[in-house]
Motif scaffolding. Structure first.
Motif, PDB file in Angstrom:
ATOM      1  N   LEU A  25     -55.552  -8.286  -3.155  1.00 11.94           N
ATOM      2  CA  LEU A  25     -56.936  -8.430  -2.701  1.00 11.94           C
ATOM      3  C   LEU A  25     -57.319  -7.361  -1.680  1.00 11.94           C
ATOM      4  O   LEU A  25     -58.483  -6.962  -1.592  1.00 11.94           O
ATOM      5  N   LEU A  26     -56.354  -6.886  -0.916  1.00  8.94           N
ATOM      6  CA  LEU A  26     -56.635  -5.842   0.080  1.00  8.94           C
ATOM      7  C   LEU A  26     -57.112  -4.544  -0.558  1.00  8.94           C
ATOM      8  O   LEU A  26     -57.882  -3.799   0.041  1.00  8.94           O
ATOM      9  N   VAL A  27     -56.656  -4.276  -1.784  1.00  8.38           N
ATOM     10  CA  VAL A  27     -57.027  -3.023  -2.458  1.00  8.38           C
ATOM     11  C   VAL A  27     -57.974  -3.253  -3.637  1.00  8.38           C
ATOM     12  O   VAL A  27     -58.326  -2.316  -4.341  1.00  8.38           O
ATOM     13  N   ALA A  28     -58.378  -4.482  -3.831  1.00  8.43           N
ATOM     14  CA  ALA A  28     -59.230  -4.821  -4.977  1.00  8.43           C
ATOM     15  C   ALA A  28     -60.639  -4.266  -4.817  1.00  8.43           C
ATOM     16  O   ALA A  28     -61.149  -4.118  -3.706  1.00  8.43           O
ATOM     17  N   VAL A  38     -61.043 -15.284  -6.920  1.00  5.04           N
ATOM     18  CA  VAL A  38     -59.660 -15.214  -6.446  1.00  5.04           C
ATOM     19  C   VAL A  38     -59.611 -15.444  -4.935  1.00  5.04           C
ATOM     20  O   VAL A  38     -58.750 -16.160  -4.441  1.00  5.04           O
ATOM     21  N   SER A  39     -60.546 -14.856  -4.208  1.00  6.75           N
ATOM     22  CA  SER A  39     -60.584 -15.033  -2.752  1.00  6.75           C
ATOM     23  C   SER A  39     -60.752 -16.501  -2.386  1.00  6.75           C
ATOM     24  O   SER A  39     -60.074 -17.013  -1.484  1.00  6.75           O
ATOM     25  N   LEU A  40     -61.638 -17.191  -3.071  1.00  5.68           N
ATOM     26  CA  LEU A  40     -61.846 -18.610  -2.784  1.00  5.68           C
ATOM     27  C   LEU A  40     -60.647 -19.452  -3.203  1.00  5.68           C
ATOM     28  O   LEU A  40     -60.295 -20.425  -2.539  1.00  5.68           O
ATOM     29  N   GLN A  45     -55.845 -22.518  -1.165  1.00  4.58           N
ATOM     30  CA  GLN A  45     -54.403 -22.718  -1.058  1.00  4.58           C
ATOM     31  C   GLN A  45     -53.909 -22.608   0.383  1.00  4.58           C
ATOM     32  O   GLN A  45     -52.940 -23.235   0.765  1.00  4.58           O
ATOM     33  N   LEU A  46     -54.587 -21.786   1.178  1.00  3.78           N
ATOM     34  CA  LEU A  46     -54.164 -21.547   2.558  1.00  3.78           C
ATOM     35  C   LEU A  46     -54.865 -22.443   3.576  1.00  3.78           C
ATOM     36  O   LEU A  46     -54.505 -22.440   4.750  1.00  3.78           O
ATOM     37  N   ALA A  56     -60.522 -15.751   6.450  1.00  3.24           N
ATOM     38  CA  ALA A  56     -60.698 -14.335   6.102  1.00  3.24           C
ATOM     39  C   ALA A  56     -61.035 -14.183   4.619  1.00  3.24           C
ATOM     40  O   ALA A  56     -61.881 -13.363   4.248  1.00  3.24           O
ATOM     41  N   HIS A  57     -60.419 -14.996   3.791  1.00  8.36           N
ATOM     42  CA  HIS A  57     -60.710 -14.944   2.353  1.00  8.36           C
ATOM     43  C   HIS A  57     -62.103 -15.512   2.056  1.00  8.36           C
ATOM     44  O   HIS A  57     -62.808 -15.007   1.177  1.00  8.36           O
TER      45      HIS A  57
END
Length: 119
Positions: A25-28, A38-40, A45-46, A56-57
């Motif tokens: 995700l950092l390079v997406a 995906v971020s959500l 999960q976190l 942050a996501h």
């Protein structure tokens, strides 16, 4: 994401898988709508184990939604607001609470309290 779902079902640790997704995700490309989802997913999960990381996501998803929206009404139709309440349940200290409140302030009233299909 499918592996994480399966690992959760069989009680296997998902930490390594989440770490890999976070690196991706950092390079997406944030122009890709799938990154929003995906971020959500990662945030969900976190939420209870790492609320600051989850927030942050959530913020990434909000930025993506704002970049892709044609107008403010479109932004308000995007609803990651459910997950912000999940991260609240994971808050255990003042730093996490401060981060949660800061993240909460980034949401519109509509994103926090209404469902997008009820206009």
């Amino acid at each position: 994401m499918k592996q994480i779902s399966i690992f959760n079902r069989i009680g296997k640790s998902v930490k390594e898988l989440l770490d890999k997704i976070e690196l991706l995700l950092l390079v997406a490309d944030t122009q890709e709508p799938f990154i929003y989802d995906v971020s959500l997913y990662v945030a969900s999960q976190l939420a209870l184990i790492s609320p600051i990381n989850a927030n942050a996501h959530i913020l990434r998803a909000l930025r993506i939604s704002q970049l892709s929206a044609n107008n403010q009404e479109d932004v308000d139709l995007i609803h990651p607001g459910t997950i912000i309440w999940m991260t609240a349940a994971g808050v255990q200290n003042a730093l996490q609470l401060d981060d949660w409140l800061s993240t909460l302030l980034k949401f519109s009233d509509f994103q926090l309290f209404l469902y997008p299909w009820k206009k």
